[in-house]
Design an enzyme around this catalytic site. Structure first.
Site, mmCIF file in Angstrom:
data_model
loop_
_atom_site.group_PDB
_atom_site.id
_atom_site.type_symbol
_atom_site.label_atom_id
_atom_site.label_comp_id
_atom_site.label_asym_id
_atom_site.label_seq_id
_atom_site.Cartn_x
_atom_site.Cartn_y
_atom_site.Cartn_z
ATOM 1 C CG ASP A 1 -12.208 -3.369 -3.278
ATOM 2 O OD1 ASP A 1 -12.205 -4.254 -4.155
ATOM 3 O OD2 ASP A 1 -11.778 -3.548 -2.122
ATOM 4 C CE1 TYR B 1 -15.283 -2.299 6.813
ATOM 5 C CE2 TYR B 1 -15.229 -4.690 6.656
ATOM 6 C CZ TYR B 1 -14.597 -3.470 6.535
ATOM 7 O OH TYR B 1 -13.296 -3.410 6.119
ATOM 8 C CE LYS C 1 -12.756 1.947 8.070
ATOM 9 N NZ LYS C 1 -13.874 2.519 8.786
#
Ligand code: 13P
Ligand code: 13P
Ligand code: MG
Ligand code: MG
Length: 366
Positions: A11, A228, A231
């Protein structure tokens, strides 16, 4: 002829939010891949996207974990990040966790699935790509494809598959691996792969020939980054036909959606919806999670395709079912089982909030 298939994804910026990839970013990846093909580094390539993840599908003669190929992928993602930054896309360079390349993109953020194979007379390949979910999402479909006769009738009636398949499972938290021979060890296998946040099927092998049948990306972004960042949005390569399951058997597990972790802020359970590449645009509550599949025939390493396998009316019921499952989950709002269980939340966004409130907790007297 031996050929290596490498699928490397990252990403590098979402358009808009986390919903899609910008065409200019993909055009940059296309330009870098075309140059590498012209220079002879790659035999062939295909650039695509699944949601906000850019996907590099490459064939070459350099083997798995090759520095040249990994560096090419890394440099491509860096060049794409420059475009993403110029367009001020959301989370430009999101998955690139380091600035210094050290020989291999594993552990640096991108997801990697690679296999060196002896190309068969007809080499049918299906590449699955997912957005808004985690590595481990392939456990259920890989089990069905290679171990469940209710899904794959070939396991029962095709003599060349009757001995079964071996599953290599990775414990991504303890950094260990174990192999299960199926069908005789399916119960042992299920004990572990039924917990996909920790145990991921890395690869599957045809037991008679020892040939690789499938390989997935098992990189865990949160474990790599220690916080985090997004994902894992994993990929998976599956070989089909001949002594492997037929293409239709490979796609069949997606005819009914199943719940995976991911979706909004990587912190929710949601149905994995099979869609065509243009429909891989997770928007509702940043989802629901999507899976695409591209089919290719390999011809001397050339990628003959892609064929967008979920661009088929026979998956319309699955999409409708996924929307219904999404509605049901959304009604739980911030409650489990929509929200991930506590131990998983520790790897996402919750620790900061818990830390802020820790002094407010008092010991219970009895
Ligand atoms: P064809 O006869 O069209 O090759 O199909 C055979 C098959 O195995 C379908 O799953
Ligand atoms: P991605 O992992 O696809 O970037 O999604 C992150 C997110 O937080 C979505 O809400
Ligand atoms: Mg993103
Ligand atoms: Mg993504």
């Amino acid at each position: 002829m031996k050929v290596t298939l490498s699928v490397i994804k990252a990403d590098i910026g979402g358009w808009v939010g986390h919903s899609d990839s910008h065409p200019e970013v993909l055009a940059k990846a296309e330009e870098m891949m075309a140059r590498a093909k012209k220079e002879g580094t790659l035999i062939d390539y295909h650039v695509t996207k699944c949601g906000d993840d850019a996907q590099l599908i490459m064939t070459h003669n350099h083997g798995e974990e090759n520095e040249l190929i990994h560096k090419l992928s890394w440099d491509t993602f860096l060049a794409c990040t420059e475009v993403a930054k110029k367009l001020k896309l959301h989370g430009a360079g999101q998955d690139l966790l380091s600035d210094a390349f050290s020989g291999n993109v594993k552990g640096m953020g991108p997801g990697v699935a690679e296999c060196e194979i002896e190309e068969r007379g007809a080499e049918s390949i299906i590449i699955f790509m997912a957005d808004k979910t985690s590595s481990g999402a392939w456990n259920l479909p890989l089990y069905k494809i290679f171990a469940d006769p209710f899904n794959t009738i070939g396991l029962v009636i095709a003599g060349n598959m009757h001995t079964g398949f071996a599953f290599e499972v990775h414990d991504v938290k303890e950094h260990k691996k174990v192999t299960f021979n199926c069908p005789e060890e399916i119960y042992d296998l299920l004990v572990f792969i039924g917990a996909p946040s920790r145990f991921c099927i890395k690869s599957v092998y045809h037991r008679d020939s020892g040939e690789i049948a499938a390989v997935s990306s098992t990189q865990k972004l949160s474990l790599m980054a220690g916080r985090y960042v997004g994902k894992d949005d994993p990929v998976c390569i599956v070989r089909a036909q001949g002594h492997f399951p037929a293409v239709g058997e490979v796609l069949e597990p997606f005819a009914h959606p199943f719940y995976v972790e991911g979706w909004m802020r990587g912190s929710h359970m949601g149905p994995l919806m099979p869609v065509s590449v243009p429909d891989a645009t997770p928007s509702r509550f940043d989802g629901p999670p999507r899976v695409t599949s591209l089919g290719f025939q390999l011809a001397g390493g050339k990628l003959i395709g892609p064929k967008d396998m979920f661009d088929d009316i026979s998956f319309e019921n699955a999409r409708a079912e996924a929307n219904l499952m999404a509605d049901i989950m959304r009604q739980h709002g911030p409650f489990e089982p929509h929200r991930l269980p506590l131990d998983e939340m520790e790897y996402t966004t919750m620790p900061q909030v818990v830390d802020k409130l820790k002094d407010r907790f008092e010991i219970l007297e009895d």
